[in-house]
Design a protein around this motif. Structure first.
Motif, PDB file in Angstrom:
ATOM      1  N   CYS A   7      43.033 -27.938 -62.670  1.00 13.06           N
ATOM      2  CA  CYS A   7      43.891 -27.072 -63.481  1.00 13.06           C
ATOM      3  C   CYS A   7      45.120 -27.837 -63.958  1.00 13.06           C
ATOM      4  O   CYS A   7      45.800 -28.497 -63.180  1.00 13.06           O
ATOM      5  CB  CYS A   7      44.306 -25.861 -62.646  1.00 13.06           C
ATOM      6  N   CYS A  10      48.287 -26.000 -61.913  1.00 12.27           N
ATOM      7  CA  CYS A  10      48.497 -26.031 -60.459  1.00 12.27           C
ATOM      8  C   CYS A  10      47.690 -27.111 -59.769  1.00 12.27           C
ATOM      9  O   CYS A  10      47.887 -27.360 -58.581  1.00 12.27           O
ATOM     10  CB  CYS A  10      48.196 -24.662 -59.852  1.00 12.27           C
ATOM     11  N   CYS A  48      41.738 -20.617 -64.274  1.00 11.42           N
ATOM     12  CA  CYS A  48      41.974 -21.157 -62.935  1.00 11.42           C
ATOM     13  C   CYS A  48      41.992 -19.990 -61.949  1.00 11.42           C
ATOM     14  O   CYS A  48      42.776 -19.059 -62.098  1.00 11.42           O
ATOM     15  CB  CYS A  48      43.295 -21.912 -62.899  1.00 11.42           C
ATOM     16  N   CYS A  51      45.649 -20.029 -59.960  1.00 10.94           N
ATOM     17  CA  CYS A  51      46.940 -19.618 -60.540  1.00 10.94           C
ATOM     18  C   CYS A  51      46.777 -18.709 -61.763  1.00 10.94           C
ATOM     19  O   CYS A  51      47.765 -18.187 -62.272  1.00 10.94           O
ATOM     20  CB  CYS A  51      47.785 -20.848 -60.904  1.00 10.94           C
TER      21      CYS A  51
HETATM   22 ZN   LIG Z   1      45.767 -23.297 -61.712  1.00 12.72          ZN
END
Ligand SMILES: [Zn+2]
Length: 290
Positions: A7, A10, A48, A51
């Motif tokens: 990602c 994050c 994701c 997050c």
């Molecule tokens: Zn993420």
């Protein structure tokens, strides 16, 4: 786990495919025009699971395509976009009324020009050769390139990042670079499309911000996360009102109708500015933490 990588926000590798993309076999700089009307065309879109950040993966050479991009339609709408820039700067001016300002992704210098007229010592930075040359031809201090940039050194009191963060594969890195050019306590104004908006949820994949050049899709939570990770505190969050020419809006509305793109739109409509608030962009004002 996924082979697509991690990602951009994050770092988690827990990415879930939202839908397969439909990129044309060759991508030219035309796909990156600010006024490009090919909605709904993206690379593969992932969410994701860690997050919630939505990202379109698989567009390479983003920066190279930007550098080669020109956008004559964008220049034709300079006057209403100037009004739009002034509205954004009014939000910034509630907290700071002058000082050094750097506009990231300055295009042909519309916001820089507006900020200078308002009393800021403003300059910009822009990767597109054609747009940066247009700014220079108008006598505006816009450097060609991206951050970090030797011409944009020292400490700025404010930075503006308007419709830029959705274009980069490392949004936290971008905002860290912005933080680096700001003085401690310096302010940053960020505008980006809002994935959590009613328009985004109602239109789904037909939302006008799904396009090849947009590779990151933020909502309030993920934009706040990116800013915090880069060393900012959010001091205000709201929505901008856009001023767009009526002709531009008419052409975009027609793309939602069968055969609509063949309907002629009279040129005079481009000289009429309409205040438009579709409530589908986010405007964050953030302060550099010391
Ligand atoms: Zn993420």
């Amino acid at each position: 786990m996924s082979a697509v990588g991690s990602c951009w926000l994050c770092g988690s590798t827990d990415l879930a495919l939202a839908w397969r993309g439909d990129l044309p076999p060759t991508l030219g700089p035309g796909a990156f025009r600010i006024t490009d009307a090919a909605y709904g065309r993206t690379a593969d879109v992932y969410d994701c699971r860690a997050c919630g950040f939505r990202q379109a993966r698989g567009v390479d050479r983003v920066l190279a395509l930007y550098e080669a991009m020109d956008d004559p339609d964008y220049e034709a709408t300079r006057a209403p976009r100037r009004l739009q820039a002034e509205r954004l700067l009014k939000v910034l001016r509630r907290h700071r009324r002058d000082g050094r300002l750097l506009d990231i992704g300055a295009g042909s210098g519309i916001l820089v020009e507006a900020a200078r007229a308002m009393g800021f010592d403003a300059e910009g930075i822009e990767p597109s050769r054609a747009l940066q040359a247009e700014a220079v031809a108008r006598g505006l201090p816009v450097h060609r390139g991206v951050l970090p940039h030797p011409g944009a050194a020292g400490r700025y009191d404010a930075a503006t990042v308007v419709d830029v963060i959705e274009h980069v594969p490392d949004p936290v890195g971008l905002m860290r670079d912005v933080r680096e050019v700001l003085a401690p306590g310096g302010l940053c104004l960020v505008v980006t499309p809002d994935l959590g908006s009613l328009a985004a949820r109602l239109l789904g994949r037909r939302w006008w911000h799904y396009r090849i050049a947009h590779i990151g899709y933020f909502d309030r939570a993920t934009l706040a996360r990116a800013l915090l990770a880069a060393g900012f505190e959010v001091i205000w969050a709201g929505r901008p009102t856009w001023q767009l020419p009526a002709g531009y809006l008419a052409r975009r509305a027609l793309t939602y109708l069968p055969g609509g793109t063949r309907v002629p739109v009279p040129g005079w409509l481009d000289r009429v500015a309409l205040p438009l608030n579709l409530f589908d962009s986010l405007l964050f004002l953030a302060r550099r933490r010391a």
